[in-house]
Design an enzyme around this catalytic site. Structure first.
Site, PDB file in Angstrom:
ATOM      1  N   HIS A  96       0.822  -1.211   0.000  1.00 36.63           N
ATOM      2  CA  HIS A  96       0.000   0.000   0.000  1.00 36.63           C
ATOM      3  C   HIS A  96       0.857   1.264   0.000  1.00 36.63           C
ATOM      4  O   HIS A  96       0.427   2.315  -0.468  1.00 36.63           O
ATOM      5  CB  HIS A  96      -0.975  -0.013   1.166  1.00 36.63           C
ATOM      6  CG  HIS A  96      -2.149  -0.904   0.922  1.00 36.63           C
ATOM      7  ND1 HIS A  96      -3.372  -0.736   1.524  1.00 36.63           N
ATOM      8  CD2 HIS A  96      -2.294  -1.978   0.116  1.00 36.63           C
ATOM      9  CE1 HIS A  96      -4.217  -1.680   1.112  1.00 36.63           C
ATOM     10  NE2 HIS A  96      -3.568  -2.445   0.263  1.00 36.63           N
ATOM     11  N   HIS A 261      -1.406 -12.648  -2.099  1.00 41.79           N
ATOM     12  CA  HIS A 261      -2.468 -13.345  -1.369  1.00 41.79           C
ATOM     13  C   HIS A 261      -2.120 -14.802  -1.075  1.00 41.79           C
ATOM     14  O   HIS A 261      -2.944 -15.524  -0.515  1.00 41.79           O
ATOM     15  CB  HIS A 261      -3.793 -13.194  -2.113  1.00 41.79           C
ATOM     16  CG  HIS A 261      -4.275 -11.777  -2.115  1.00 41.79           C
ATOM     17  ND1 HIS A 261      -5.340 -11.339  -2.858  1.00 41.79           N
ATOM     18  CD2 HIS A 261      -3.817 -10.670  -1.454  1.00 41.79           C
ATOM     19  CE1 HIS A 261      -5.523 -10.036  -2.658  1.00 41.79           C
ATOM     20  NE2 HIS A 261      -4.608  -9.616  -1.812  1.00 41.79           N
TER      21      HIS A 261
HETATM   22  C1  HEM Z   1      -4.880  -8.368   2.176  1.00 43.00           C
HETATM   23  C2  HEM Z   1      -7.420  -6.834  -1.611  1.00 43.00           C
HETATM   24  C3  HEM Z   1      -3.468  -6.877  -4.340  1.00 43.00           C
HETATM   25  C4  HEM Z   1      -0.921  -8.419  -0.545  1.00 43.00           C
HETATM   26  C5  HEM Z   1      -5.890  -7.890   1.398  1.00 43.00           C
HETATM   27  C6  HEM Z   1      -7.204  -7.650   1.854  1.00 43.00           C
HETATM   28  C7  HEM Z   1      -7.925  -7.245   0.798  1.00 43.00           C
HETATM   29  C8  HEM Z   1      -7.063  -7.197  -0.334  1.00 43.00           C
HETATM   30  C9  HEM Z   1      -9.390  -6.895   0.785  1.00 43.00           C
HETATM   31  C10 HEM Z   1      -7.676  -7.838   3.274  1.00 43.00           C
HETATM   32  C11 HEM Z   1      -7.325  -6.684   4.169  1.00 43.00           C
HETATM   33  C12 HEM Z   1      -7.786  -6.995   5.562  1.00 43.00           C
HETATM   34  O1  HEM Z   1      -9.002  -7.053   5.745  1.00 43.00           O
HETATM   35  O2  HEM Z   1      -6.940  -7.137   6.443  1.00 43.00           O
HETATM   36  C13 HEM Z   1      -6.564  -6.750  -2.680  1.00 43.00           C
HETATM   37  C14 HEM Z   1      -6.959  -6.373  -4.007  1.00 43.00           C
HETATM   38  C15 HEM Z   1      -5.847  -6.376  -4.776  1.00 43.00           C
HETATM   39  C16 HEM Z   1      -4.762  -6.774  -3.929  1.00 43.00           C
HETATM   40  C17 HEM Z   1      -8.360  -6.026  -4.424  1.00 43.00           C
HETATM   41  C18 HEM Z   1      -5.669  -6.056  -6.237  1.00 43.00           C
HETATM   42  C19 HEM Z   1      -6.539  -6.265  -7.142  1.00 43.00           C
HETATM   43  C20 HEM Z   1      -2.425  -7.219  -3.514  1.00 43.00           C
HETATM   44  C21 HEM Z   1      -1.043  -7.184  -3.887  1.00 43.00           C
HETATM   45  C22 HEM Z   1      -0.331  -7.604  -2.812  1.00 43.00           C
HETATM   46  C23 HEM Z   1      -1.269  -7.912  -1.768  1.00 43.00           C
HETATM   47  C24 HEM Z   1      -0.515  -6.703  -5.236  1.00 43.00           C
HETATM   48  C25 HEM Z   1       1.146  -7.757  -2.656  1.00 43.00           C
HETATM   49  C26 HEM Z   1       1.955  -8.100  -3.599  1.00 43.00           C
HETATM   50  C27 HEM Z   1      -1.800  -8.628   0.486  1.00 43.00           C
HETATM   51  C28 HEM Z   1      -1.443  -9.271   1.733  1.00 43.00           C
HETATM   52  C29 HEM Z   1      -2.597  -9.266   2.521  1.00 43.00           C
HETATM   53  C30 HEM Z   1      -3.608  -8.602   1.730  1.00 43.00           C
HETATM   54  C31 HEM Z   1      -0.093  -9.874   2.090  1.00 43.00           C
HETATM   55  C32 HEM Z   1      -2.762  -9.863   3.896  1.00 43.00           C
HETATM   56  C33 HEM Z   1      -2.580  -8.860   4.985  1.00 43.00           C
HETATM   57  C34 HEM Z   1      -2.715  -9.481   6.347  1.00 43.00           C
HETATM   58  O3  HEM Z   1      -2.627 -10.693   6.473  1.00 43.00           O
HETATM   59  O4  HEM Z   1      -2.912  -8.721   7.303  1.00 43.00           O
HETATM   60  N1  HEM Z   1      -5.813  -7.593   0.051  1.00 43.00           N
HETATM   61  N2  HEM Z   1      -5.235  -6.986  -2.676  1.00 43.00           N
HETATM   62  N3  HEM Z   1      -2.519  -7.646  -2.222  1.00 43.00           N
HETATM   63  N4  HEM Z   1      -3.107  -8.249   0.505  1.00 43.00           N
HETATM   64 FE1  HEM Z   1      -4.185  -7.686  -1.097  1.00 43.00          FE
END
Ligand code: HEM
Length: 738
Positions: A96, A261
């Protein structure tokens, strides 16, 4: 492709200001420190002389990494780690931090540590990342000024990936922190969080430039789908558009989303209404933390962030292929999270799809996919890539590592700016590589003869000056792209940009090629076209000063080299095309932003102060640097080609009265002598603003005064040289790497 500042041809009624909705609009009661920073007092405790590169280079890099690795598993009772590992949380923070970058104007991104400040610290999409940053405070405190927050965010993301067995391509440090919000970034005009007036449904869901997020306060797309509708194909369309705005293609988009993810979970344990206000609006007692939740404990298994609930895979703190096994080997059905968000769940939740509960030992819970994840399976192009990655783990790992490196370094500019022991040796096309000279370069002793050759070539002052300006002024300090080095003005697409007056440019370049051939033929030394272009600017300005009776020398720093077409990602340079350049009085089409604001925007990207902006405009006008489309607008002199302060003198002359040239357009103005009605000058808005705006008028007064002659020329040359050398990171001692 649209222009970087959006919405050409809108009715004047739709005009917006350059910055859209600002922090003050969002948080009217926010304490403001601005009165302390009046008249140039800096809010940066490190001072102007702070050399972050030197400080970073003295860091015990291995110790930082060891400390970060230990921190990953050191769960804190005030914000316990899911699965006992903060890695996924830190990856989201880093993503982010970097993901606000957009190619349109190069702004946003991870290079300033702006996530600490409003509005980013309070964006809905950055929910609970205040805790992630706070968890890093002991490490930040330990290493102090040797390690910026901006570098720490990205390093933490890298170490997180490594500590969960994931692939990493490298790390370059050198992101210097700011100590106040970045004020130059347009985030949109919407007055409500998650508003989306930036999208025009009628024109095929066109997204306003240069924005790269679908809704106000999001990094990219709505995870539940467009407008909250769980439509994976619609989500794919939004993803493709927003990721492209960051220079990411389909393969990079799929690799990043799936790779990201592979780790962690989403948080939506209960009713989102129980989550308190964002950090910037929160109570003083919460000490900068926001989103205090009264849903049970408000943390651990009760955490509410996005409202979506669950891990993507059964192994959320391990790099493996389970994301693909889940997504591609199982049917998913639409369900709702405990917070009421749309999400997708494996049909029947078979045993092999269950994940451990994040904080309750022994408990197994369903995994999920967001609508955006489902896009990787439903969109035919994404699916093809997804299958290829699923079948080739090494390919997937390499694609993820490279795309993550690009994501997190895209806004740092050329590789020469990267610091530390983990900088990859491989040159990457998106770094706009500039080749090292494999020949002896020119030095000061060669300059007089080269100047002589340029003078003798017959090129005119305006040709010399506009070519140098066209070459150097592509630089933008937002992402450190562009600039004169590399001589890319010889190449597509720059050589064909309308703003560069292509026919004249081709002629000038041909002359320089001739001078180069002649010089190179004489011995081992070679001169680059990039250097000749800048030197030509000096020749032009010196001649113009001499014609005005002032002998000056424009400082010249040789050492530029010429990049080849193969070293240039031509498509990625399209976004650098100026749609407006007030310094050349050029406007491609009318914008939804007043034209004079576009000058300020460009000056900001060039790193210019208000006086520097003013003196350059005034000087360039009398040198004849106008784009042909601008005719003689603002050329308030009868001795064009002499470096005089005539622009300011005549602009402030009360004998001239101004009115619009035609009723239809407020872009062009006619100046007539009040007494006789004689038509004297024409001008653009950009010219007249130096008389109309009280602050700019105050600057114009300085340069129009009787005692301004020497100062005007001196200041012009200083500002000019600043622009010519804006991309010479090789000259700034702190950035030199061996
Ligand atoms: C978590 C959406 C792309 C890495 C999340 C969460 C959402 C989300 C909704 C949950 C947040 C929460 O409630 O804690 C998306 C969408 C993406 C996207 C819509 C693009 C279309 C990415 C990218 C990365 C990423 C590009 C990294 C390369 C992560 C990680 C988590 C996460 C590691 C877990 C965080 C945790 O465990 O606290 N994402 N994401 N995401 N996202 Fe994404």
């Amino acid at each position: 492709e649209g222009s970087p500042l959006s919405d050409p041809n809108k009715e004047p009624a739709a005009l917006r200001n350059l910055l859209g909705r600002t922090n003050r609009d969002w948080w009217p009661n926010q304490l403001s420190l601005e009165i302390l920073q009046q008249n140039g007092l800096s809010g940066n405790p490190m001072g102007d002389d702070f050399d972050y590169a030197a400080a970073f280079n003295s860091l015990d890099y291995a110790a930082v990494k060891a400390d970060l690795t230990a921190l990953m598993n050191d769960s804190q009772p005030w914000w316990p780690a899911d699965y006992g590992h903060y890695g996924p949380f830190f990856i989201r923070m880093a993503w982010h931090s970097a993901g606000t970058y957009r190619t349109g104007d190069g702004r946003g991104g991870s290079s300033s540590g702006s996530q600490r400040f409003a509005p980013l610290n309070s964006w809905p999409d950055n929910g609970n990342l205040d805790k992630a940053r706070r968890l890093l405070w002991p490490i930040k405190a330990k290493y102090g000024q040797k390690l910026s927050w901006a570098d720490l965010f990205i390093m933490a993301g890298n170490v997180a990936i490594e500590s969960m067995g994931g692939p990493v391509f490298g790390f370059g440090g050198g992101r210097q922190d700011v100590f106040e919000p970045m004020k130059d970034i347009y985030w949109g005009t919407e007055q409500e969080w998650l508003g989306d007036t930036r999208i025009e449904e009628e024109s095929g869901r066109a997204l306003e430039n240069p924005l790269a997020a679908i809704q106000m306060g999001l990094i990219y797309v709505n995870p539940e789908g467009p407008g909250g509708c769980p439509n994976p194909l619609g989500s794919a369309r939004d993803m493709r558009e927003t990721f492209a705005r960051m220079g990411m293609n389909d393969e990079e988009t799929v690799a990043l989303t799936a790779g990201g993810h592979t780790f962690g979970k989403a948080h939506g344990a209960g009713d989102a209404k129980l989550v308190g206000v964002e950090p910037e609006g929160a109570d003083i007692a919460t000490q900068g933390l926001g989103w205090v939740s009264t849903h049970e404990s408000g943390m651990g298994d009760h955490t509410i962030t996005s409202g979506i609930e669950g891990a993507w895979t059964p192994t959320p703190i391990t790099w493996d292929m389970t994301y693909w096994e889940m997504l591609l080997d199982h049917e998913y059905e639409l369900v709702k999270s405990p917070a009421g968000a749309h999400q997708w769940q494996p049909v029947g939740n078979p045993e092999e799809t269950l994940a451990p509960a994040a904080h309750t030992a022994g408990k197994r819970v369903p995994t999920m996919m967001t609508t955006a994840d489902m896009a990787l399976k439903k969109d035919p192009k994404y699916l093809e890539i997804s299958k290829r990655f699923r079948d080739n783990p090494d390919l997937f790992a390499d694609a993820f590592a490279r795309a993550w490196f690009k994501l997190t370094h895209r806004d740092m500019g050329p590789k020469v700016r990267y610091l530390g022991p983990e900088v990859p040796s491989e040159d990457l096309i998106w770094q706009d590589p500039i080749p090292a000279a494999d020949y002896p370069q020119i030095d000061a002793s060669d300059v007089p003869a080269l100047k002589q050759a340029i003078t003798a070539s017959g090129l005119g002052i305006a040709e010399l000056v506009t070519t140098a300006w066209a070459s150097a002024s592509t630089y933008r300090q937002s992402d450190h792209r562009g600039g004169a080095n590399g001589g890319r003005i010889r190449l597509a697409p720059q050589k064909d940009w309308e703003v560069n007056n292509p026919s004249q440019l081709a002629r000038v370049l041909q002359v320089y090629e001739g001078i180069k051939a002649e010089f190179d033929g004489r011995g081992a030394k070679k001169v680059s076209i990039a250097d000749l272009i800048v030197l030509g600017g000096s020749v032009g300005i010196e001649a113009a000063a001499k014609a005005a009776g002032r002998a000056i020398e424009v400082p010249f720093a040789p050492g530029r080299t010429d990049a080849s077409a193969e070293q240039t990602d031509a498509a990625s340079f399209d976004v650098l095309e100026p749609q407006a350049d007030g310094f050349r009085n050029y406007l491609s089409v009318k914008f939804s932003v007043p034209t004079e604001e576009l000058l300020v925007d460009r000056a900001q990207l060039l790193g210019l102060s208000p006086p520097e902006m003013a003196v350059l405009v005034g000087g360039l006008r009398v040198l004849g640097a106008n784009h042909p489309k601008a005719e003689k607008h603002g050329v308030f002199t009868d001795r064009m080609g002499q470096l005089t302060n005539d622009f300011f003198v005549n602009l402030l002359d009360m004998q001239t009265a101004w009115k619009q040239l035609s009723d239809e357009s407020d872009e062009e103005y006619l100046g007539t002598l009040r007494e006789t009605g004689e038509q004297k000058w024409t001008a653009s808005r950009t010219d007249l603003v130096f008389g109309a705006n009280s602050q700019l008028r105050a600057l114009a007064e300085v340069y129009a005064s009787a005692d301004a002659g020497d100062k005007f020329v001196r200041d012009f040359v200083t500002a000019w040289t600043k622009v010519m050398n804006a991309d010479r990171f090789d000259l700034a001692s702190g950035h030199v790497r061996d």
